[in-house]
Design a protein around this motif. Structure first.
Motif, PDB file in Angstrom:
ATOM      1  N   ALA A 246       0.862  -1.178   0.000  1.00 54.92           N
ATOM      2  CA  ALA A 246       0.000   0.000   0.000  1.00 54.92           C
ATOM      3  C   ALA A 246       0.896   1.224   0.000  1.00 54.92           C
ATOM      4  CB  ALA A 246      -0.917   0.002   1.214  1.00 54.92           C
ATOM      5  N   VAL A 247       0.405   2.333  -0.556  1.00 52.94           N
ATOM      6  CA  VAL A 247       1.263   3.500  -0.745  1.00 52.94           C
ATOM      7  C   VAL A 247       1.334   4.400   0.486  1.00 52.94           C
ATOM      8  CG1 VAL A 247       0.953   3.501  -3.241  1.00 52.94           C
ATOM      9  CG2 VAL A 247      -0.602   4.861  -1.792  1.00 52.94           C
ATOM     10  N   SER A 248       0.593   4.052   1.551  1.00 49.11           N
ATOM     11  CA  SER A 248       0.693   4.802   2.806  1.00 49.11           C
ATOM     12  C   SER A 248       0.235   3.904   3.947  1.00 49.11           C
ATOM     13  CB  SER A 248      -0.158   6.077   2.774  1.00 49.11           C
ATOM     14  OG  SER A 248      -1.538   5.752   2.714  1.00 49.11           O
ATOM     15  N   ASN A 249       0.632   4.258   5.161  1.00 51.44           N
ATOM     16  CA  ASN A 249       0.180   3.505   6.334  1.00 51.44           C
ATOM     17  C   ASN A 249      -1.322   3.608   6.501  1.00 51.44           C
ATOM     18  OD1 ASN A 249       2.772   2.637   7.178  1.00 51.44           O
ATOM     19  ND2 ASN A 249       3.162   4.610   8.152  1.00 51.44           N
ATOM     20  N   GLN A 250      -1.866   4.772   6.173  1.00 45.74           N
ATOM     21  CA  GLN A 250      -3.313   4.949   6.287  1.00 45.74           C
ATOM     22  C   GLN A 250      -4.058   4.016   5.339  1.00 45.74           C
ATOM     23  OE1 GLN A 250      -5.486   6.400   3.804  1.00 45.74           O
ATOM     24  NE2 GLN A 250      -7.250   6.096   5.151  1.00 45.74           N
ATOM     25  N   LEU A 251      -3.574   3.874   4.107  1.00 49.42           N
ATOM     26  CA  LEU A 251      -4.222   2.968   3.162  1.00 49.42           C
ATOM     27  C   LEU A 251      -4.027   1.519   3.584  1.00 49.42           C
ATOM     28  CD1 LEU A 251      -5.779   2.577   0.537  1.00 49.42           C
ATOM     29  CD2 LEU A 251      -3.594   2.564  -0.689  1.00 49.42           C
ATOM     30  N   GLN A 252      -2.875   1.217   4.142  1.00 41.01           N
ATOM     31  CA  GLN A 252      -2.645  -0.132   4.655  1.00 41.01           C
ATOM     32  C   GLN A 252      -3.699  -0.480   5.705  1.00 41.01           C
ATOM     33  OE1 GLN A 252       0.200  -0.683   7.716  1.00 41.01           O
ATOM     34  NE2 GLN A 252       1.004  -2.603   6.875  1.00 41.01           N
ATOM     35  N   GLN A 253      -3.908   0.413   6.662  1.00 39.62           N
ATOM     36  CA  GLN A 253      -4.869   0.151   7.728  1.00 39.62           C
ATOM     37  C   GLN A 253      -6.296   0.080   7.199  1.00 39.62           C
ATOM     38  OE1 GLN A 253      -4.186  -0.725  10.913  1.00 39.62           O
ATOM     39  NE2 GLN A 253      -2.088  -0.769  10.098  1.00 39.62           N
ATOM     40  N   GLU A 254      -6.627   0.952   6.249  1.00 38.01           N
ATOM     41  CA  GLU A 254      -7.973   0.938   5.665  1.00 38.01           C
ATOM     42  C   GLU A 254      -8.218  -0.357   4.905  1.00 38.01           C
ATOM     43  OE1 GLU A 254     -10.976   4.005   3.349  1.00 38.01           O
ATOM     44  OE2 GLU A 254      -8.820   4.407   3.365  1.00 38.01           O
ATOM     45  N   SER A 255      -7.211  -0.835   4.193  1.00 36.04           N
ATOM     46  CA  SER A 255      -7.344  -2.089   3.447  1.00 36.04           C
ATOM     47  C   SER A 255      -7.520  -3.270   4.403  1.00 36.04           C
ATOM     48  CB  SER A 255      -6.104  -2.313   2.564  1.00 36.04           C
ATOM     49  OG  SER A 255      -5.938  -1.247   1.659  1.00 36.04           O
ATOM     50  N   ILE A 256      -6.780  -3.254   5.498  1.00 35.84           N
ATOM     51  CA  ILE A 256      -6.908  -4.310   6.510  1.00 35.84           C
ATOM     52  C   ILE A 256      -8.327  -4.343   7.064  1.00 35.84           C
ATOM     53  CG2 ILE A 256      -6.220  -4.946   8.870  1.00 35.84           C
ATOM     54  CD1 ILE A 256      -3.370  -4.018   8.098  1.00 35.84           C
ATOM     55  N   GLU A 257      -8.879  -3.166   7.341  1.00 30.45           N
ATOM     56  CA  GLU A 257     -10.223  -3.085   7.923  1.00 30.45           C
ATOM     57  C   GLU A 257     -11.295  -3.503   6.923  1.00 30.45           C
ATOM     58  OE1 GLU A 257     -10.540   0.899   9.281  1.00 30.45           O
ATOM     59  OE2 GLU A 257      -8.926   0.679  10.763  1.00 30.45           O
ATOM     60  N   ILE A 258     -11.175  -3.035   5.681  1.00 25.81           N
ATOM     61  CA  ILE A 258     -12.207  -3.330   4.679  1.00 25.81           C
ATOM     62  C   ILE A 258     -12.212  -4.802   4.298  1.00 25.81           C
ATOM     63  CG2 ILE A 258     -12.889  -2.940   2.268  1.00 25.81           C
ATOM     64  CD1 ILE A 258     -11.944  -0.040   2.596  1.00 25.81           C
ATOM     65  N   PHE A 259     -11.012  -5.385   4.144  1.00 26.20           N
ATOM     66  CA  PHE A 259     -10.926  -6.745   3.622  1.00 26.20           C
ATOM     67  C   PHE A 259     -10.480  -7.773   4.655  1.00 26.20           C
ATOM     68  CE2 PHE A 259     -10.337  -3.990  -0.140  1.00 26.20           C
ATOM     69  CZ  PHE A 259     -11.471  -4.392  -0.844  1.00 26.20           C
ATOM     70  N   ASP A 260     -10.426  -7.350   5.914  1.00 27.13           N
ATOM     71  CA  ASP A 260     -10.108  -8.264   7.007  1.00 27.13           C
ATOM     72  C   ASP A 260      -8.784  -8.989   6.767  1.00 27.13           C
ATOM     73  OD1 ASP A 260     -10.567  -9.459   9.471  1.00 27.13           O
ATOM     74  OD2 ASP A 260     -11.628 -11.164   8.604  1.00 27.13           O
ATOM     75  N   LEU A 261      -7.758  -8.211   6.429  1.00 27.17           N
ATOM     76  CA  LEU A 261      -6.426  -8.761   6.187  1.00 27.17           C
ATOM     77  C   LEU A 261      -5.605  -8.718   7.469  1.00 27.17           C
ATOM     78  CD1 LEU A 261      -5.663  -6.811   2.883  1.00 27.17           C
ATOM     79  CD2 LEU A 261      -6.492  -9.159   3.060  1.00 27.17           C
ATOM     80  N   THR A 262      -4.525  -9.466   7.504  1.00 21.27           N
ATOM     81  CA  THR A 262      -3.586  -9.371   8.620  1.00 21.27           C
ATOM     82  C   THR A 262      -2.499  -8.363   8.264  1.00 21.27           C
ATOM     83  OG1 THR A 262      -2.176 -11.149   7.764  1.00 21.27           O
ATOM     84  CG2 THR A 262      -3.991 -11.773   9.246  1.00 21.27           C
ATOM     85  N   GLU A 263      -1.908  -7.760   9.279  1.00 22.33           N
ATOM     86  CA  GLU A 263      -0.867  -6.765   9.026  1.00 22.33           C
ATOM     87  C   GLU A 263       0.334  -7.383   8.332  1.00 22.33           C
ATOM     88  OE1 GLU A 263       0.325  -4.086  11.998  1.00 22.33           O
ATOM     89  OE2 GLU A 263      -1.704  -3.545  12.608  1.00 22.33           O
ATOM     90  N   GLU A 264       0.572  -8.684   8.560  1.00 23.83           N
ATOM     91  CA  GLU A 264       1.711  -9.358   7.930  1.00 23.83           C
ATOM     92  C   GLU A 264       1.501  -9.515   6.429  1.00 23.83           C
ATOM     93  OE1 GLU A 264       0.049 -10.593  10.587  1.00 23.83           O
ATOM     94  OE2 GLU A 264       1.532  -9.962  12.100  1.00 23.83           O
ATOM     95  N   LYS A 265       0.241  -9.474   6.001  1.00 27.30           N
ATOM     96  CA  LYS A 265      -0.078  -9.719   4.598  1.00 27.30           C
ATOM     97  C   LYS A 265       0.225  -8.518   3.707  1.00 27.30           C
ATOM     98  CE  LYS A 265      -2.087 -12.032   1.159  1.00 27.30           C
ATOM     99  NZ  LYS A 265      -1.487 -13.230   0.546  1.00 27.30           N
ATOM    100  N   ILE A 266       0.227  -7.315   4.286  1.00 34.32           N
ATOM    101  CA  ILE A 266       0.356  -6.110   3.476  1.00 34.32           C
ATOM    102  C   ILE A 266       1.360  -5.164   4.121  1.00 34.32           C
ATOM    103  CG2 ILE A 266      -1.689  -5.184   4.654  1.00 34.32           C
ATOM    104  CD1 ILE A 266      -2.295  -3.559   2.164  1.00 34.32           C
ATOM    105  N   ARG A 267       2.247  -4.611   3.320  1.00 31.18           N
ATOM    106  CA  ARG A 267       3.231  -3.674   3.855  1.00 31.18           C
ATOM    107  C   ARG A 267       3.170  -2.346   3.107  1.00 31.18           C
ATOM    108  NH1 ARG A 267       9.006  -6.405   2.775  1.00 31.18           N
ATOM    109  NH2 ARG A 267       7.865  -8.168   3.650  1.00 31.18           N
ATOM    110  N   THR A 268       3.574  -1.312   3.798  1.00 32.23           N
ATOM    111  CA  THR A 268       3.594   0.020   3.201  1.00 32.23           C
ATOM    112  C   THR A 268       4.921   0.258   2.488  1.00 32.23           C
ATOM    113  OG1 THR A 268       2.113   0.959   4.871  1.00 32.23           O
ATOM    114  CG2 THR A 268       3.514   2.501   3.655  1.00 32.23           C
ATOM    115  N   ILE A 269       4.838   0.617   1.225  1.00 32.47           N
ATOM    116  CA  ILE A 269       5.982   1.144   0.494  1.00 32.47           C
ATOM    117  C   ILE A 269       5.510   2.444  -0.154  1.00 32.47           C
ATOM    118  CG2 ILE A 269       7.669   0.789  -1.342  1.00 32.47           C
ATOM    119  CD1 ILE A 269       7.539  -2.173  -0.889  1.00 32.47           C
ATOM    120  N   TYR A 270       6.080   3.540   0.285  1.00 29.56           N
ATOM    121  CA  TYR A 270       5.617   4.851  -0.158  1.00 29.56           C
ATOM    122  C   TYR A 270       5.872   5.080  -1.646  1.00 29.56           C
ATOM    123  CZ  TYR A 270       4.972   6.532   4.666  1.00 29.56           C
ATOM    124  OH  TYR A 270       4.531   6.726   5.953  1.00 29.56           O
TER     125      TYR A 270
END
Length: 374
Positions: free
Chosen positions: A148-172
């Motif tokens: 995800a292109v920001s930490n905010q988008l990472q967190q929003e994606s986790i919430e919307i799609f019920d992902l784990t934090e390990e599954k998605i990382r932020t790279i600006y």
């Protein structure tokens, strides 16, 4: 590595980042294959190690609409074998991530890895619609890697799609700060006499960009500071913007410049950049402005606070607060000492946090990490 990049070729953040990433990877010796219906608009010349593969969509009377997604999946699958792709990097979830998954399944013995980069609207607008939610979730979960292109988008994606934090990382997102830097124009631009302050906005002129707020902020600033507004880009709200400019009697103060490929020259003559969006997952144009020593007045929303440090590289205000943004812009433009400090801080942050060297390292490391997984 042989890397396939799937992106939209049009004027927009996801296509810009995808193209610039490919160019940087090619400079490092990797072979990069862009896959789309036309060449990305920033791929406007020959680059060593970069190849473009056009997706040709067949015309068949049975289909009411051309089956682009099927043609794209088929083209990716062909290239997995023909070019021995190691990585398929899909920018934007739908349809690119899904097409990459289909291609990988078709070539299941290839060992190719799929990475999906989420840019924002593919999650917040497209993927969050009930008609696309399930297929978007499937595409994301089926990817070998997700960024995800920001930490905010990472967190929003986790919430919307019920992902784990390990599954998605932020790279600006990033820019080449050796190309994006304040430069003197070869010839004086006729847009300004040199006396006015130049205020700039760049976008695709859609509702989320709050174009009326850009104009109203400028109108308030112009009452206190002699200035001109450069509106760069195009989109569905352009006509509305022109009507508002006419209503405010600002035609001689506002220039509609349309789409511009080389914005560095325009940013280099700018004194202030406005980004009063309703929402931004990152705000790529903000770091382009900052790299050219232009402070930014922006909305305190989405990923913008991860880019702009309030009171250091620019100012933040709540979306829709035209008065506060205008007041902060006036304050900055009328204080030479503060302005100089902000402009230098902006350049320093762009170079130290969002440079191509730093961010492309992160992508390259992620690629190798995924390829080394069993």
């Amino acid at each position: 590595m042989n890397i396939g990049i799937v992106c939209y070729p049009t004027y927009g953040g996801s296509g810009v980042v995808a193209t610039e990433l490919g160019k940087q990877l090619a400079k490092r010796g990797h072979k990069v294959h862009f896959i789309s219906y036309e060449p990305p608009f920033r791929l406007d010349q020959y680059y060593e190690n970069i190849y473009f593969h056009e997706v040709e969509v067949p015309s068949y009377p049975l289909f009411k609409f051309p089956p682009y997604s099927l043609a794209l999946a088929n083209k990716i699958a062909e290239l997995v074998t023909e070019e021995d792709l190691d990585i398929i990097h899909a920018h934007y979830a739908i349809p690119h991530s899904l097409c990459a998954y289909i291609a990988k399944e078709v070539k299941e013995d290839s060992g190719v890895k799929v990475i999906t980069t989420l840019h924002g609207t593919d999650i917040t607008l497209v993927g969050n619609q009930s008609s696309f939610e399930n297929i978007t979730r499937f595409s994301i979960e089926s990817s070998d890697g997700i960024t995800a292109v920001s930490n905010q988008l990472q967190q929003e994606s986790i919430e919307i799609f019920d992902l784990t934090e390990e599954k998605i990382r932020t790279i600006y997102n990033f820019i080449d700060t050796r190309e994006h830097m304040k430069t003197e124009p070869e010839e004086p631009l006729k847009l300004t006499s040199g006396e006015e302050k130049i205020i700039t906005h760049i976008s695709n002129f859609r509702d989320v960009k709050n174009i009326p707020d850009v104009i109203n902020i400028f109108a308030a600033i112009n009452k206190e500071v002699d200035s001109k507004l450069l509106l760069i880009g195009d989109g569905p709200n352009r006509h509305e913007a022109k009507e508002l400019v006419a209503k405010l009697n600002l035609e001689d103060k506002v220039h509609f410049l349309g789409k511009q490929d080389n914005i560095v020259e325009l940013l280099s003559i700018s004194d202030l950049f406005l980004l009063p969006s309703k929402k931004e997952s990152f705000g790529l144009v903000a770091i382009e402005a900052m790299a050219c020593e232009v402070p930014v007045i922006a909305s305190n929303t989405g990923g913008i606070p991860e880019v702009i440090i309030d009171g250091v590289t620019g100012f933040l205000a709540e979306p829709g607060n035209v008065k506060e943004m205008a007041d902060k812009g006036i304050r900055l433009l009328q204080n030479e000492e503060m302005y100089y400090e902000f402009s230098q801080n902006a350049r320093h942050r762009a170079v130290t946090r969002f440079s191509a060297e730093r961010i492309v390292d992160e992508y390259e490391e992620y690629y190798y990490e995924l390829l080394n997984e069993e």
